[in-house]
Every structure is written in C-alpha cells, then in structure tokens.
Design an enzyme around this catalytic site. Structure first.
Site, PDB file in Angstrom:
ATOM      1  N   VAL A 410       0.725  -1.335   0.024  1.00 36.03           N
ATOM      2  CA  VAL A 410      -0.156  -0.100  -0.128  1.00 36.03           C
ATOM      3  C   VAL A 410       0.977   1.227   0.003  1.00 36.03           C
ATOM      4  CG1 VAL A 410      -1.584  -1.100   1.000  1.00 36.03           C
ATOM      5  CG2 VAL A 410      -0.229   0.205   2.556  1.00 36.03           C
ATOM      6  N   GLU A 412       3.155   4.560   0.804  1.00 37.67           N
ATOM      7  CA  GLU A 412       4.349   4.625   1.503  1.00 37.67           C
ATOM      8  C   GLU A 412       4.019   5.612   2.874  1.00 37.67           C
ATOM      9  OE1 GLU A 412       6.652   2.839   1.333  1.00 37.67           O
ATOM     10  OE2 GLU A 412       8.291   3.388   2.347  1.00 37.67           O
ATOM     11  N   LYS A 417       0.696   1.975   6.927  1.00 43.14           N
ATOM     12  CA  LYS A 417       1.223   0.699   6.753  1.00 43.14           C
ATOM     13  C   LYS A 417       1.486  -0.151   8.077  1.00 43.14           C
ATOM     14  CE  LYS A 417       4.491   0.884   2.929  1.00 43.14           C
ATOM     15  NZ  LYS A 417       3.989   0.058   2.078  1.00 43.14           N
ATOM     16  N   SER A 439       9.761   1.013   0.412  1.00 41.31           N
ATOM     17  CA  SER A 439      10.950   1.436   0.111  1.00 41.31           C
ATOM     18  C   SER A 439      11.892   2.075   1.168  1.00 41.31           C
ATOM     19  CB  SER A 439      10.891   2.508  -1.103  1.00 41.31           C
ATOM     20  OG  SER A 439      10.141   2.071  -2.001  1.00 41.31           O
ATOM     21  N   HIS A 460      11.242  -6.373  -0.979  1.00 40.81           N
ATOM     22  CA  HIS A 460      11.601  -4.796  -2.028  1.00 40.81           C
ATOM     23  C   HIS A 460      11.724  -5.151  -3.435  1.00 40.81           C
ATOM     24  CE1 HIS A 460      13.424  -0.824  -2.579  1.00 40.81           C
ATOM     25  NE2 HIS A 460      12.104  -0.689  -2.777  1.00 40.81           N
ATOM     26  N   ASN A 463      10.987  -1.251  -9.740  1.00 43.34           N
ATOM     27  CA  ASN A 463       9.983  -0.536 -10.592  1.00 43.34           C
ATOM     28  C   ASN A 463      10.662  -0.537 -11.829  1.00 43.34           C
ATOM     29  OD1 ASN A 463       7.905   0.545 -11.795  1.00 43.34           O
ATOM     30  ND2 ASN A 463       8.047   2.498 -10.991  1.00 43.34           N
ATOM     31  N   GLU A 472      15.128  -7.230  -2.686  1.00 41.38           N
ATOM     32  CA  GLU A 472      15.825  -7.169  -1.585  1.00 41.38           C
ATOM     33  C   GLU A 472      14.916  -7.756  -0.632  1.00 41.38           C
ATOM     34  OE1 GLU A 472      18.376  -2.981  -1.849  1.00 41.38           O
ATOM     35  OE2 GLU A 472      16.228  -3.038  -1.118  1.00 41.38           O
ATOM     36  N   ASN A 510      18.884   1.612  -2.634  1.00 41.42           N
ATOM     37  CA  ASN A 510      18.910   3.124  -2.463  1.00 41.42           C
ATOM     38  C   ASN A 510      20.166   3.585  -1.988  1.00 41.42           C
ATOM     39  OD1 ASN A 510      16.656   3.133  -4.007  1.00 41.42           O
ATOM     40  ND2 ASN A 510      15.231   2.977  -2.432  1.00 41.42           N
TER      41      ASN A 510
HETATM   42  P1  NAD Z   1       0.551   3.214  -5.308  1.00 40.37           P
HETATM   43  O1  NAD Z   1       0.082   4.702  -4.885  1.00 40.37           O
HETATM   44  O2  NAD Z   1       0.439   3.325  -6.994  1.00 40.37           O
HETATM   45  O3  NAD Z   1      -0.538   2.170  -4.837  1.00 40.37           O
HETATM   46  C1  NAD Z   1      -1.036   2.143  -3.360  1.00 40.37           C
HETATM   47  C2  NAD Z   1      -2.197   1.385  -3.468  1.00 40.37           C
HETATM   48  O4  NAD Z   1      -2.397   0.978  -2.282  1.00 40.37           O
HETATM   49  C3  NAD Z   1      -3.451   2.177  -3.872  1.00 40.37           C
HETATM   50  O5  NAD Z   1      -3.926   1.471  -5.052  1.00 40.37           O
HETATM   51  C4  NAD Z   1      -4.354   2.157  -2.741  1.00 40.37           C
HETATM   52  O6  NAD Z   1      -5.646   2.406  -3.153  1.00 40.37           O
HETATM   53  C5  NAD Z   1      -3.950   1.070  -1.959  1.00 40.37           C
HETATM   54  N1  NAD Z   1      -4.339   1.089  -0.604  1.00 40.37           N
HETATM   55  C6  NAD Z   1      -4.163   2.168   0.255  1.00 40.37           C
HETATM   56  N2  NAD Z   1      -4.682   1.814   1.429  1.00 40.37           N
HETATM   57  C7  NAD Z   1      -5.022   0.443   1.332  1.00 40.37           C
HETATM   58  C8  NAD Z   1      -5.687  -0.358   2.493  1.00 40.37           C
HETATM   59  N3  NAD Z   1      -5.770   0.039   3.429  1.00 40.37           N
HETATM   60  N4  NAD Z   1      -5.805  -1.649   1.992  1.00 40.37           N
HETATM   61  C9  NAD Z   1      -5.714  -1.937   0.757  1.00 40.37           C
HETATM   62  N5  NAD Z   1      -5.096  -1.090  -0.291  1.00 40.37           N
HETATM   63  C10 NAD Z   1      -4.940   0.073   0.109  1.00 40.37           C
HETATM   64  O7  NAD Z   1       1.617   3.040  -4.746  1.00 40.37           O
HETATM   65  P2  NAD Z   1       3.141   2.285  -5.458  1.00 40.37           P
HETATM   66  O8  NAD Z   1       4.136   3.240  -6.215  1.00 40.37           O
HETATM   67  O9  NAD Z   1       2.414   1.011  -5.873  1.00 40.37           O
HETATM   68  O10 NAD Z   1       3.836   1.749  -3.929  1.00 40.37           O
HETATM   69  C11 NAD Z   1       3.342   0.986  -3.034  1.00 40.37           C
HETATM   70  C12 NAD Z   1       4.748   0.279  -2.084  1.00 40.37           C
HETATM   71  O11 NAD Z   1       5.783  -0.131  -3.031  1.00 40.37           O
HETATM   72  C13 NAD Z   1       5.170   1.447  -1.163  1.00 40.37           C
HETATM   73  O12 NAD Z   1       5.381   1.131  -0.150  1.00 40.37           O
HETATM   74  C14 NAD Z   1       6.292   2.011  -2.164  1.00 40.37           C
HETATM   75  O13 NAD Z   1       7.343   2.637  -1.123  1.00 40.37           O
HETATM   76  C15 NAD Z   1       6.762   0.788  -2.596  1.00 40.37           C
HETATM   77  N6  NAD Z   1       7.904   0.932  -3.915  1.00 40.37           N
HETATM   78  C16 NAD Z   1       7.465   1.657  -4.846  1.00 40.37           C
HETATM   79  C17 NAD Z   1       8.175   1.713  -6.082  1.00 40.37           C
HETATM   80  C18 NAD Z   1       7.848   2.816  -7.073  1.00 40.37           C
HETATM   81  O14 NAD Z   1       8.746   3.199  -7.930  1.00 40.37           O
HETATM   82  N7  NAD Z   1       6.669   3.068  -7.148  1.00 40.37           N
HETATM   83  C19 NAD Z   1       9.224   1.013  -6.313  1.00 40.37           C
HETATM   84  C20 NAD Z   1       9.565   0.045  -5.168  1.00 40.37           C
HETATM   85  C21 NAD Z   1       8.819   0.038  -3.830  1.00 40.37           C
END
Ligand code: NAD
Length: 724
Positions: A410, A412, A417, A439, A460, A463, A472, A510
């Site tokens: 979900v 960040e 979380k 992340s 981890h 993307n 990771e 990172n």
């Molecule tokens: P995003 O904003 O695209 O998606 C997050 C999703 O979580 C949304 O669809 C939202 O509706 C959902 N959500 C929120 N609250 C919720 C709940 N209570 N129950 C179920 N779903 C819920 O975010 P993202 O880019 O996919 O990132 C998600 C995670 O991955 C984060 O922790 C981020 O740090 C990590 N991450 C992101 C990247 C990147 O490049 N985007 C890379 C590595 C890790």
C-alpha cells in the site's frame, strides 16, 4: 551394440525394431543438461561405436522433459580467457569435429527438442540432419552466446545461415533471443513442431521419410556450400544490423558486431572455411574483458540461485507459509506488477485493494502484462483469459484469510502501513508469512505493529517489476531464518534474484544510489549542463542518466527518500537544497511535465523534450562556484562515491557478500553488466588508482574521503570482490 556402451553416465541407448537407434541425454549433477566433459566423452565413445557398427538412423533426444540441452557448462567458459589462444582454437575445432560426426556417411540423424535448447545445445541440434521441436511452453531454441560476450563457436554461425537464411540467422545470433517451437518451425529452424507426447514418433517418421528419398544427402550438400546472398541484400543486412546493434549496446559490447561480421564473411565461403573464421572470431572475443565480466555476472546469478539466503543448509526453525497461496495487498503500480509476475509464474494469487476503482482498473493491466508474449511482442488475449482464472481480486480484506504468504504494497505512509500490517496479521493463519514492499520504512518500525514479527520481513521489488529482477529481502531484528529462507525461495519462484540485506536506511540499492544522485545535482550547481551529466552516465553504460532518473522516480519521492537516507549518510553527504526547492515549485518530474527536463505529456507516456530553460533560474539561489571539468572528471564524480558507499555497506555487514552488491546494482539499477557490477568496476581500476582519483576530488569534502577499507585494499592488493 558393443558392451562398453553400458558404461555411459550421460547417455542411454535404445534400439527400435526398424534399425533406428534412440540416444537419450541426461547429465547428472546439473539442473539442466549441459555439455560437461563427461557428456562430450560419452558422445565421442558412442560415435566411435556407430563408426564400427553404423545404425540405420539415429534420434538424439533428452531423457529429461523440458531440458534438451542448455549448452556449454559456463564454468568452463569462464576459464577460456586464461587459456592460450591456440588452446581455445583447439577446443573449438574439437567440439566442431565431434558435432560433425552426429550424422554418418550413410545414416541420418534427427534431434528431438523438448525444452531448453540453447547455445551448444542448439549447435548440437543443428549438426543433426533434421529437427523436431515440441509445442511445450518450455521449448526454447536460441544462441545466447552474445549475452556472455561470445559467439557460437561450434559451427553455429556457419550452419544457421545455411539452414534459415542469413537475415533470420543474424537476428538469432546477434540478439541472443530464443524462439519457441512454433516460431522455430516458421523459420525453418526445425522440420516439425509437435506435442511432446508424439515427438519421438514424429522423429522416427521423418527419419524413415528421409531414408526413403535420400534427401538428407541434398541437405548436407547445401549445408556445406557457400550461401547465395546478393550484394544489395548484404549491404542492407550489414547496415541495418550494425545500426541496431550499436543502438542497443552503445558500442560497449563487442560480441554482436563480431558475430555479425563472422556470419556475413562465412556466407561467402564453403562451410569448412567459414568454420575456421568463426573460430578466429571466437578466440578474439575470449580475450575481451567484456566476455570475462559477462560470464562472471552469469555465474553471480547461478550463485544466487544456489543461495538459500540463510546459509547452507537452509534453516527451518518454525513452520512458515510456503507461498502456495499468496496474496498481495495494494493494487497500485507495484502491487499490480507483483501480481502479474505471480500469474506469469503460474501461481494463483489473491489481490486486495481498498479502492474498488483502482482494483477494477488494475485487473486488465495485470492480465495483459502476465500474458505478454515476448516472441510476438504483444499480449496474448487467449492466455489472458486463462490467467484470469488464477486471479482473485477483492476489496474485502477477508479474501486473504486463506493466504499463507502476503505481500503488503500500500502507499508509503508509516501509520497506514502499520495499521494494514496489523490487520493482515489478524486475518491470516498464525504460520503465514507477511512481507512489506516498503522502500523507506525501517522494517523494525513496521514489525513493532505485529504480534509475531518473526514471520515478517521486507520484500522490496523494483520498478518496473516486469523488468527489474532484483528483490531485496530485508531482515528485521526479529525475522526468523525460516521466514528469510521461505521469502528467498518465493522470490526465486517468481524468477527474481533475491538478495538478503540487513535493516538499515535505504537498504542496499537506494543506499548506493543516493551518492550518485546527489553528486549529479552538485555538478549542476557547479554549472555543468544537465544533458552532459546524463550523457556521460549513459556513456558509462547506465540505461538512464541520474537527472533523467530523478524525473522518472519523481522529485517528491526522491525528496522523501533523501530524508530517510540523511540518518545514515547525512554526516558525509549533505542533503541538497535543490530537490526541496524544485518540489516546492511543483516540478516533480515526468508526473508534472517538468523536473530537470521538460516533457510533452505527463506520467508514463511523457516524452522528454529538452532541458527546461527555467531550470537555471530555479538553481540560481543554490549555485556553487563554477568548475571546469573534463568528461572523465564528471564520470569519476558520479561513480566513485557510489563505490565508496558500497565499501561502507560491506563494512557495516548490510550484505553477506560483496558479490550481492554487484548482482543487485545490475538487476535493480541497470548498472552496466559489461563492467561486472560496482565492486568489479572498482577492481578494474584497482584500489590504488581509486585513491589517486579521490585525492584529486579531496576539496569536495567528507563525501570523497576514502574509507579505511579502501586503504586496506590498496595496501594488501586484495580485490574488493571475489572473481566469481
Ligand atoms: P500506489 O500509490 O500506486 O498504490 C498504493 C495502493 O494501495 C493504491 O491502489 C491504494 O488504493 C492502495 N491502498 C491504500 N490503502 C489501502 C488499504 N488499507 N488496503 C488496501 N489497499 C490500500 O503506490 P506504489 O507506487 O504501488 O507503491 C506501493 C509500495 O511499494 C510503497 O510502499 C512504495 O514505497 C513501494 N515501492 C514503490 C516503488 C515505485 O517505484 N513506485 C518501487 C519500490 C517500492
């Protein structure tokens, strides 16, 4: 058949009533059939026996479904660079002579290809008169030698253009990309493509047919003669292929161009002379440092496959979920990518998101990505329909109740979380593993929200998940060995390279990325043109320059990550004032249409137009005195701080082995494989040279100060990382 044949360790021989001999290959001690010394010895003995007592016809097949032959034993390839040129040439000649004997003067042969048929395995199949492939999804025929910095050295560059024509042969050889059975049949690479159950019978029928018409003799004459190729076609092939290769490799990888040249030259010559040219080109490539590094990187991957993540044998201190019934919570960019990867690996998965619209939007994208066919470069709609049956999407958290392995992805936000993780724990069985794709959050902070943190750790992904192979696996303070081993095993089922790291800011990737990104902004502040900085990083071999990367990741995300990193490296690397200023001005990168560059459109499809002319104004308050720097100085400024950070990571015990750092930067950041990874690049310079270069940068302050480990390596002459 003589008695001695009973002593084969890699082959079994069976005689069919019609005088056809079926030879089945199974190399013990390897996950795939590979061409070990033992196999080559057995094959030689078998062919000697055939000389004495010729069969009517021979079927060569594998006794292992899904693995015809994966080619040379790569550990043997690794040693080629150390052998004298004459010895390498002799090895090529010996292999070719052996394969030449796979069909006798009067007996034809046919290869039955079910599963992987790569490199030397393909050359073996090509040396037979005929080939039958199977329709199995595991069947894949290719010449991946260029990916190891080499070219086919046992006649592949000679046989392939004669069989399927120079254009398709060049494509297979210079891209190294495999084709499936159906495509192989379309290309004429195989004579038939049939279901695995009927493959041997089809091969026998083909043998009978060719024996009846004697047409295998005509085929052999064609394979021995030069290839007819007119001048216009040659020029076209040469120009388009060379341009394509240079575009893809940036000129860093010599093998594809050398292979192109070998194929084209060989076309004009009788096969025997063309083979001599192939050997000369092969020998030349074994001398290149690029081949050495690429083979090493391949072996790093193999090492990773054998690593349980916790030491050997894997510990099993408590019963944990085995990832049979996984679930992902959060259907955003990352969650969707992670689910698609599960489906692609044939794993039925549950996906939960709180927002019904996001969920509804994500499902078609997940199915399209999971059904992507790399051979046609399009999503296969039929496959997507099949995969739909393996995806369970819901907005109800209760849908994960039966899951034994949950990945939280979900947004960040620490508080959210922690809440979501506690809810997950309350919903699933007590043995289920719970992972977070965070992340930036310390695993310890998130673990504190759980009753049993021993089954919790970071997982981890990077993307885009479909492309980046690294995962990771982050151990929290309470994570059990059994949990780590299970998460490592699950990542491998997804086709990823899991690297186990300790819980510390930025984890591994990172952490080493931060000094690189930071330095790019410092260079900007010193008046260096942004396009020049990015161009030099790409010339070094990175897929994107650091400023382009900032714009892609989003400057707001980078700003937030920078805050987290400050706790680990703030004393050495001051946070830059530029990023918060750009964020404040709403310049977040691609997502807002401007960051360091200006874009047409926004988000994923945004097209980079130019450096944003307003950037200079935005930077003005933060300018540092101008420096006039040579290209080499800029490259050092970007990459040496990354190397220093990697040495500190080693000192702090964040990874268990330096080779994990090399594997990680290649598969998470696209660090150039031809350099072997970050530490291997440092070794190519040598610790003493690194110290000399850092001395020239000393006025930049603590961030360029050599850590004690660097001085130790310079004093002892020990490399930073073992060769393989
Ligand atoms: P995003 O904003 O695209 O998606 C997050 C999703 O979580 C949304 O669809 C939202 O509706 C959902 N959500 C929120 N609250 C919720 C709940 N209570 N129950 C179920 N779903 C819920 O975010 P993202 O880019 O996919 O990132 C998600 C995670 O991955 C984060 O922790 C981020 O740090 C990590 N991450 C992101 C990247 C990147 O490049 N985007 C890379 C590595 C890790």
């Amino acid at each position: 058949m003589p008695e001695s044949l009973a002593s084969f360790t890699t082959l079994t021989v069976e005689h069919l009533p019609a005088g056809i001999t079926v030879v089945s290959l199974a190399v013990p001690g390897h996950a795939q059939n590979v061409m070990t010394e033992g196999f080559l010895w057995d094959l030689g003995q078998l062919l000697d026996a055939f000389d004495r007592e010729p069969p009517r016809g021979v079927v060569f097949q594998s006794a292992r479904p899904g693995s015809f032959c994966a080619g040379a034993d790569v550990e043997r390839l690794e040693r080629l660079g150390d052998l004298p040129e004459s010895e390498v040439a002799a090895l090529c000649a010996r292999g070719r002579r052996l394969l030449d004997r796979l069909s006798g003067p009067a007996w034809p042969s046919v290869a039955v290809i079910d599963g992987v048929c790569l490199g030397g395995g393909l050359e073996l199949a090509l040396a037979c008169d005929l080939r039958v492939a199977t329709t199995s999804s595991r069947t894949s025929l290719g010449a991946p030698e260029v990916k190891l910095g080499l070219l086919p050295g046992w006649g592949g560059t000679v046989r392939l253009p004669r069989l399927i024509g120079p254009g398709p042969a060049i494509e297979l050889i210079v891209t190294g990309e495999p084709v499936n059975g159906t495509r192989a049949a379309t290309l004429g690479l195989v004579d038939a493509c049939v279901p695995p159950e009927t493959a041997t019978a089809s091969a026998v029928a083909l043998l009978e047919q060719t024996l009846a018409t004697n047409d295998f003799q005509t085929r052999r004459q064609r394979q021995a003669a030069p290839v007819v190729i007119d001048e216009t076609e040659r020029e076209f092939l040469e120009a388009t292929s060379a341009a394509l290769i240079l575009g893809r490799t940036g000129g860093h990888y010599p093998a594809p161009l050398t292979a192109l040249d070998a194929v084209l030259r060989g076309c004009d010559l009788p096969a025997a002379e063309a083979a001599a040219g192939e050997t000369a080109a092969f020998v030349q490539l074994t001398r290149s440092p690029v081949a050495r590094q690429l083979v090493r990187v391949f072996l790093l991957g193999e090492r990773n496959r054998r690593d349980s993540g916790t030491g050997d044998p894997p510990a099993a201190d408590v019963a944990v979920g085995a990832g049979q019934r996984p679930a992902v919570v959060g259907a955003g960019i990352m969650g969707a990518g992670i689910v698609a990867r599960h489906l692609r690996s044939g794993i039925t998965t549950t996906l939960v998101d709180i927002d019904p619209e996001t969920l509804a939007r994500s499902v078609p994208g997940i199915l399209a990505e999971a059904a992507w066919d790399r051979h046609t470069q399009a999503s296969d709609p039929q496959r997507a329909v099949q995969l739909a049956g393996m995806l369970r999407a819901s907005t109800d958290r209760a849908a994960i109740a039966g899951a034994d392995f949950v990945i939280e992805s979900v947004i960040e936000r620490t508080d959210l979380k922690r809440q979501v993780l506690a809810e997950i724990e309350a919903t699933v069985a007590a043995s289920a593993i719970i992972c977070t794709n965070t992340s930036t959050n310390p695993i310890a902070t998130l673990a504190a929200a759980l009753t049993d943190p021993s089954r919790f750790c970071g997982m981890h992904f990077f993307n885009p998940v479909r492309r980046m192979k690294l995962v990771e696996v982050i151990r929290g303070p309470a994570t059990s060995d059994a949990t780590v081993a299970a998460v490592v095993a699950h990542a491998k089922r997804l086709g990823k390279y899991p690297v186990v790291v300790q819980d510390s800011p930025g984890f591994l990737v990172n952490r080493v990325l931060t000094p690189y990104l930071h330095e790019a902004v410092e260079l900007l502040r010193e008046g260096i043109d942004p396009a020049r900085i990015d161009r030099l990083a790409r010339r070094f071999g990175m897929p994107l320059g650091p400023l382009e990367l900032y714009d892609m990741v989003g400057l707001d995300t980078a700003f937030y990550a920078g805050l987290v990193m400050a706790s680990a490296i703030g004393e050495r690397i001051e946070s830059s004032p530029v990023i918060p200023a750009l964020v404040k001005a709403g310049r977040l990168g691609r997502k807002t249409g401007s960051g360091f560059y200006r874009y047409r459109g926004r988000g994923h499809d945004a097209r980079l137009e130019t450096v944003d002319e307003r950037l200079a104004d935005a930077l003005e308050p933060y300018r540092l005195p101008d420096r006039s720097l040579r290209d080499a100085d800029i490259t050092d400024r970007l990459f040496l701080p990354m190397l220093l950070e990697a040495l500190l990571v080693l000192d702090e015990g964040i990874v268990r082995d330096g080779r994990d750092i090399d594997l990680a930067v290649i598969h998470a950041l696209g660090f150039p494989a031809f350099r072997g990874g970050l530490l291997a690049w440092g070794d190519s310079l040598g610790a003493t040279e690194v110290l000399t270069r850092l001395a020239r940068l000393a006025d930049l302050g603590p961030r360029m100060v050599p850590p004690p480990r660097l001085r130790d390596h310079a004093a002892s002459g020990r490399p930073f990382v073992p060769e393989s």
